[in-house]
Design a protein around this motif. Structure first.
Motif, mmCIF file in Angstrom:
data_model
loop_
_atom_site.group_PDB
_atom_site.id
_atom_site.type_symbol
_atom_site.label_atom_id
_atom_site.label_comp_id
_atom_site.label_asym_id
_atom_site.label_seq_id
_atom_site.Cartn_x
_atom_site.Cartn_y
_atom_site.Cartn_z
ATOM 1 N N GLN A 196 0.819 -1.221 0.000
ATOM 2 C CA GLN A 196 0.000 0.000 0.000
ATOM 3 C C GLN A 196 0.851 1.268 0.000
ATOM 4 O O GLN A 196 0.331 2.365 -0.249
ATOM 5 C CB GLN A 196 -0.939 -0.022 1.208
ATOM 6 N N LEU A 197 2.149 1.132 0.254
ATOM 7 C CA LEU A 197 3.050 2.282 0.197
ATOM 8 C C LEU A 197 3.412 2.661 -1.242
ATOM 9 O O LEU A 197 3.853 3.784 -1.499
ATOM 10 C CB LEU A 197 4.351 1.971 0.953
ATOM 11 N N LEU A 198 3.241 1.708 -2.176
ATOM 12 C CA LEU A 198 3.697 1.932 -3.546
ATOM 13 C C LEU A 198 2.813 2.935 -4.273
ATOM 14 O O LEU A 198 1.596 2.985 -4.054
ATOM 15 C CB LEU A 198 3.692 0.597 -4.309
ATOM 16 N N PRO A 199 3.393 3.739 -5.168
ATOM 17 C CA PRO A 199 2.597 4.667 -5.976
ATOM 18 C C PRO A 199 1.608 3.904 -6.863
ATOM 19 O O PRO A 199 1.869 2.754 -7.255
ATOM 20 C CB PRO A 199 3.639 5.398 -6.829
ATOM 21 N N ALA A 200 0.495 4.523 -7.171
ATOM 22 C CA ALA A 200 -0.510 3.889 -8.022
ATOM 23 C C ALA A 200 0.047 3.684 -9.431
ATOM 24 O O ALA A 200 0.802 4.520 -9.939
ATOM 25 C CB ALA A 200 -1.769 4.749 -8.072
ATOM 26 N N VAL A 201 -0.330 2.578 -10.060
ATOM 27 C CA VAL A 201 0.058 2.292 -11.449
ATOM 28 C C VAL A 201 -1.194 1.968 -12.244
ATOM 29 O O VAL A 201 -2.267 1.724 -11.687
ATOM 30 C CB VAL A 201 1.045 1.091 -11.519
ATOM 31 N N GLU A 202 -1.067 1.984 -13.568
ATOM 32 C CA GLU A 202 -2.194 1.629 -14.426
ATOM 33 C C GLU A 202 -2.597 0.178 -14.179
ATOM 34 O O GLU A 202 -1.763 -0.673 -13.854
ATOM 35 C CB GLU A 202 -1.816 1.809 -15.899
ATOM 36 N N GLU A 203 -3.876 -0.103 -14.340
ATOM 37 C CA GLU A 203 -4.368 -1.457 -14.119
ATOM 38 C C GLU A 203 -3.634 -2.441 -15.035
ATOM 39 O O GLU A 203 -3.476 -2.196 -16.226
ATOM 40 C CB GLU A 203 -5.871 -1.524 -14.407
#
Length: 292
Positions: free
Chosen positions: A207-214
């Motif tokens: 949950q710490l990771l930056p959001a990425v494309e699906e």
């Protein structure tokens, strides 16, 4: 019989051409293609006499080049790992000779394989974990954005899960069920699928990771970039010879104190308990503390 044209490709093609074509045409037919492609990249990119091994023309390829490559790899990984890479390189050169007509002789034949080294028993202390992650720019509770910080999270996640680097870097949002705390690996090194249970800490790290494309990898790192960034951070931390793969030893040793051995084998993908034992490196003092 070989035609007179056999081996002419040795004048125009390089070791890299062999590795690239093998990667395109042969590796996809294998279950462990992801791991094989990674190994082919490692083989080709190793520098020999100031230039990548892949840049050597087949016509110039000599036993001395292969032995120099072997010895350089032995300074980085175990004899067993180098032996596996040599088997892969040998088969690629054999296909180039027998099927593509790029070689006449087998340059690997005279090269001695290294003996299998003793299994590593390197543990990673909490102080070393802290030093490595700090050197990679990771601070608990602060946002994770830079590639080197994502490497730090991958390092911590590996210690929580005993997952291999390639398995971690291949994770996507579809493969992870945060509610059930399970990561699904559709294709592992052993050729099959595996579901890995996640601790609450492992979920927290994801949950710490930056959001990425699906559909994109959660860690947004390649194996080569992860390897390079980790080495820089480790060397800066001055913790000695800690490899990223040592996290698997550390994780399995820690997990063995929490869950039954059969559950641990299922989690790590080991079908042979003797193989699992090579990763269990608890000291006699640690085991003594478990005794009444």
């Amino acid at each position: 019989m070989r035609s007179l044209a056999d081996g002419q490709g040795s004048k125009t093609h390089t070791v890299g051409d062999v590795l690239d074509r093998y990667q395109r045409e042969v590796s996809p037919q294998k279950r462990g293609k992801r791991w094989e492609i990674y190994r082919l990249e490692l083989i080709g990119n190793k520098e020999i006499d100031g230039k990548p091994f892949r840049a050597i023309r087949l016509a110039d390829l000599k036993v001395q080049h292969i032995t120099a490559w072997r010895d350089a790899r032995l300074r980085e990984v175990s004899g067993a790992s180098v032996s596996r890479e040599m088997c892969l390189l040998s088969h690629a050169l054999k296909v180039a000779r027998d099927e593509w007509g790029w070689l006449i002789t087998d340059p690997m034949k005279p090269v001695r394989r290294p003996p299998d080294s003793r299994p590593r028993a390197r543990r990673i202390s909490e102080a070393e974990v802290a030093a490595i992650t700090a050197a990679l720019g990771y601070q608990e509770g602060l946002p994770v954005a830079l590639p080197k910080q994502r490497v730090a999270v991958a390092f911590l996640f590996a210690i929580e899960t005993a997952m291999r680097s390639g398995e971690i870097l291949g994770l996507t949002s579809q493969a992870v069920d945060l509610t059930a705390r399970v990561a699904h690996l559709p294709l592992t090194k052993n050729g099959g699928a595996r579901d890995v249970p996640l601790s609450s800490r492992a979920v927290e790290l994801l949950q710490l990771l930056p959001a990425v494309e699906e559909g994109e990898p959660l860690f947004n790192l390649t194996n080569s970039s992860r390897d390079a960034l980790y080495r820089v951070g480790r060397d800066r931390a001055a913790v000695g010879d800690v490899t990223f793969h040592d996290t698997r030893h550390e994780a399995i040793t820690r997990l063995a104190k929490k869950i039954p051995v059969l559950d641990l084998a299922r989690m790590t993908g080991h079908t042979n308990l003797n193989e699992l034992m090579t990763y269990y490196n608890a000291s006699a003092a640690e085991i003594a503390r478990l005794l009444v």
